[in-house]
Design an enzyme around this catalytic site. Structure first.
Site, PDB file in Angstrom:
ATOM      1  N   ASP A  42     -14.053  40.522  16.796  1.00  0.00           N
ATOM      2  CA  ASP A  42     -14.493  40.935  15.459  1.00  0.00           C
ATOM      3  C   ASP A  42     -13.298  41.067  14.510  1.00  0.00           C
ATOM      4  O   ASP A  42     -13.467  41.392  13.334  1.00  0.00           O
ATOM      5  CB  ASP A  42     -15.339  42.219  15.509  1.00  0.00           C
ATOM      6  CG  ASP A  42     -14.587  43.416  16.037  1.00  0.00           C
ATOM      7  OD1 ASP A  42     -13.424  43.264  16.467  1.00  0.00           O
ATOM      8  OD2 ASP A  42     -15.166  44.525  16.034  1.00  0.00           O
ATOM      9  N   SER A  43     -12.097  40.748  15.025  1.00  0.00           N
ATOM     10  CA  SER A  43     -10.931  40.596  14.144  1.00  0.00           C
ATOM     11  C   SER A  43     -11.203  39.474  13.141  1.00  0.00           C
ATOM     12  O   SER A  43     -10.449  39.321  12.177  1.00  0.00           O
ATOM     13  CB  SER A  43      -9.671  40.285  14.962  1.00  0.00           C
ATOM     14  OG  SER A  43      -9.907  39.209  15.850  1.00  0.00           O
ATOM     15  N   ASP A  81     -17.143  39.779  21.020  1.00  0.00           N
ATOM     16  CA  ASP A  81     -17.150  41.190  20.632  1.00  0.00           C
ATOM     17  C   ASP A  81     -18.532  41.599  20.155  1.00  0.00           C
ATOM     18  O   ASP A  81     -19.195  40.846  19.427  1.00  0.00           O
ATOM     19  CB  ASP A  81     -16.179  41.405  19.455  1.00  0.00           C
ATOM     20  CG  ASP A  81     -14.896  42.083  19.886  1.00  0.00           C
ATOM     21  OD1 ASP A  81     -14.902  42.796  20.902  1.00  0.00           O
ATOM     22  OD2 ASP A  81     -13.882  41.890  19.190  1.00  0.00           O
ATOM     23  N   LYS A 109     -17.799  42.295  24.793  1.00  0.00           N
ATOM     24  CA  LYS A 109     -16.805  43.380  24.764  1.00  0.00           C
ATOM     25  C   LYS A 109     -17.273  44.468  23.809  1.00  0.00           C
ATOM     26  O   LYS A 109     -17.731  44.165  22.717  1.00  0.00           O
ATOM     27  CB  LYS A 109     -15.445  42.840  24.314  1.00  0.00           C
ATOM     28  CG  LYS A 109     -14.391  43.936  24.114  1.00  0.00           C
ATOM     29  CD  LYS A 109     -12.976  43.384  24.077  1.00  0.00           C
ATOM     30  CE  LYS A 109     -12.544  42.868  22.740  1.00  0.00           C
ATOM     31  NZ  LYS A 109     -12.510  43.872  21.660  1.00  0.00           N
ATOM     32  N   GLU A 111     -16.199  48.563  22.366  1.00  0.00           N
ATOM     33  CA  GLU A 111     -15.152  49.580  22.291  1.00  0.00           C
ATOM     34  C   GLU A 111     -15.687  50.944  22.707  1.00  0.00           C
ATOM     35  O   GLU A 111     -16.798  51.314  22.330  1.00  0.00           O
ATOM     36  CB  GLU A 111     -14.617  49.661  20.851  1.00  0.00           C
ATOM     37  CG  GLU A 111     -13.975  48.373  20.378  1.00  0.00           C
ATOM     38  CD  GLU A 111     -13.505  48.422  18.926  1.00  0.00           C
ATOM     39  OE1 GLU A 111     -13.525  49.507  18.303  1.00  0.00           O
ATOM     40  OE2 GLU A 111     -13.125  47.360  18.406  1.00  0.00           O
ATOM     41  N   GLU A 178      -5.570  48.591  24.053  1.00  0.00           N
ATOM     42  CA  GLU A 178      -4.910  48.271  22.779  1.00  0.00           C
ATOM     43  C   GLU A 178      -4.023  49.419  22.317  1.00  0.00           C
ATOM     44  O   GLU A 178      -4.470  50.576  22.210  1.00  0.00           O
ATOM     45  CB  GLU A 178      -5.967  47.949  21.703  1.00  0.00           C
ATOM     46  CG  GLU A 178      -5.321  47.647  20.349  1.00  0.00           C
ATOM     47  CD  GLU A 178      -6.244  46.941  19.360  1.00  0.00           C
ATOM     48  OE1 GLU A 178      -7.400  46.640  19.704  1.00  0.00           O
ATOM     49  OE2 GLU A 178      -5.775  46.700  18.227  1.00  0.00           O
TER      50      GLU A 178
HETATM   51  O1  KIV Z   1     -11.274  41.576  17.774  1.00  0.00           O
HETATM   52  C1  KIV Z   1     -10.243  41.306  18.406  1.00  0.00           C
HETATM   53  O2  KIV Z   1      -9.536  40.337  18.126  1.00  0.00           O
HETATM   54  C2  KIV Z   1      -9.876  42.175  19.503  1.00  0.00           C
HETATM   55  C3  KIV Z   1      -8.501  42.018  20.061  1.00  0.00           C
HETATM   56  C4  KIV Z   1      -7.545  42.702  19.181  1.00  0.00           C
HETATM   57  C5  KIV Z   1      -8.406  42.506  21.452  1.00  0.00           C
HETATM   58  O3  KIV Z   1     -10.620  43.010  19.891  1.00  0.00           O
END
Ligand code: KIV
Length: 258
Positions: A42-43, A81, A109, A111, A178
């Site tokens: 989600d970056s 994510d 993934k 958090e 992280e």
């Molecule tokens: O969204 C992302 O790119 C991430 C990485 C920073 C691990 O979660």
């Protein structure tokens, strides 16, 4: 790459490499170069949408980018994510995780730790592989007071350690750590039998992930833990250099760690 291979890398000590991708072309380069895991992170909120954080990313964004990436990848393991507010409760988490799997993700993934125990359990029950994410959690930056290293104090280090153990007990397949002190990440990685993948967490993790745009020097004002690999030539050679540096543990160096 499949989950069994990931587990075997932990056993043999072979370092795991992971880069983010958001489109078919970059994903294909990373796949061809032999990156173990491609994370549709989600970056994308920061590096693709131009937002200041990841909070504006939604399920439609993730499905669109996941589908694009999945079309052009044949070897790398694909993780998606789960975006902000897509796993507020177990029922919602299951529905959204299933949509990401349908879009091509082999793992999702999310958090957080103990507060999501019911979610980890339901995803496990429905055979959806999960990657955890502890330490700095970008979806909680408002609560965390910004992008700060986590686990520096004894109590918060203990909480991260306990959460990591809890994730393993819930059947989580791997955990992103992280921005935590390298010593803490090393301790967690030694204790767990599932692999850890670090970003700003030192060389003691079982693998390393970088946001690909950071690794290629596209983004400005990158954090301390980033190294620009593009200085070595073109995108393919940068990707291969990243893989080699993670495997021979020359990245991350002390200057990239806390
Ligand atoms: O969204 C992302 O790119 C991430 C990485 C920073 C691990 O979660």
């Amino acid at each position: 790459m499949n989950i069994k291979q990931l587990e075997s890398f932990k056993k043999t000590g072979r370092k795991i490499t992971c880069l983010t991708a958001y489109d078919a072309s970059f994903a294909n380069v990373f796949d061809r170069c032999g990156v173990d895991i491609i994370l549709v992170g989600d970056s994308l909120g920061n590096v693709v949408k131009g937002d200041k954080n990841t909070l504006g990313v939604n399920m439609n964004d993730m499905i669109y980018h996941m589908q694009a990436v999945a079309k052009n990848v044949s070897q790398s393991l694909l993780i998606a994510d789960m975006p902000y507010q897509s796993y507020d409760n177990a029922k919602k988490a299951l529905k959204n995780a299933q949509q990401l799997v349908d879009a091509g993700a082999q793992m999702v993934k999310l958090e957080g730790g103990r507060e999501h125990q019911d979610i980890f359990k339901i995803l496990q029950k429905y055979n959806i592989a999960v990657c955890g994410h502890l330490g700095l959690q970008p979806q909680s930056i408002m609560d965390m007071g910004g992008y700060k290293v986590q686990g520096r104090e004894k109590a918060s280090a203990q909480r991260i350690l306990e959460d990591a153990n809890m994730l393993e007990d819930c059947g989580i397949k791997t955990i992103v750590l992280e921005c935590i002190p390298a010593s803490l990440a090393k301790k967690i990685s030694k204790q767990l039998s599932i692999p850890t993948i670090g970003i700003g967490a030192g060389v003691g993790c079982d693998g390393q992930v970088l946001v690909s745009y950071d690794m290629l020097g596209i983004t400005q004002n990158t954090p301390k833990f980033v190294r620009n690999f593009l200085l070595s030539g073109n995108i393919e050679s940068a990707t291969k250099d990243f893989i080699q540096a993670v495997k021979d543990t020359t990245f991350p160096a002390d200057e990239h760690s806390y």
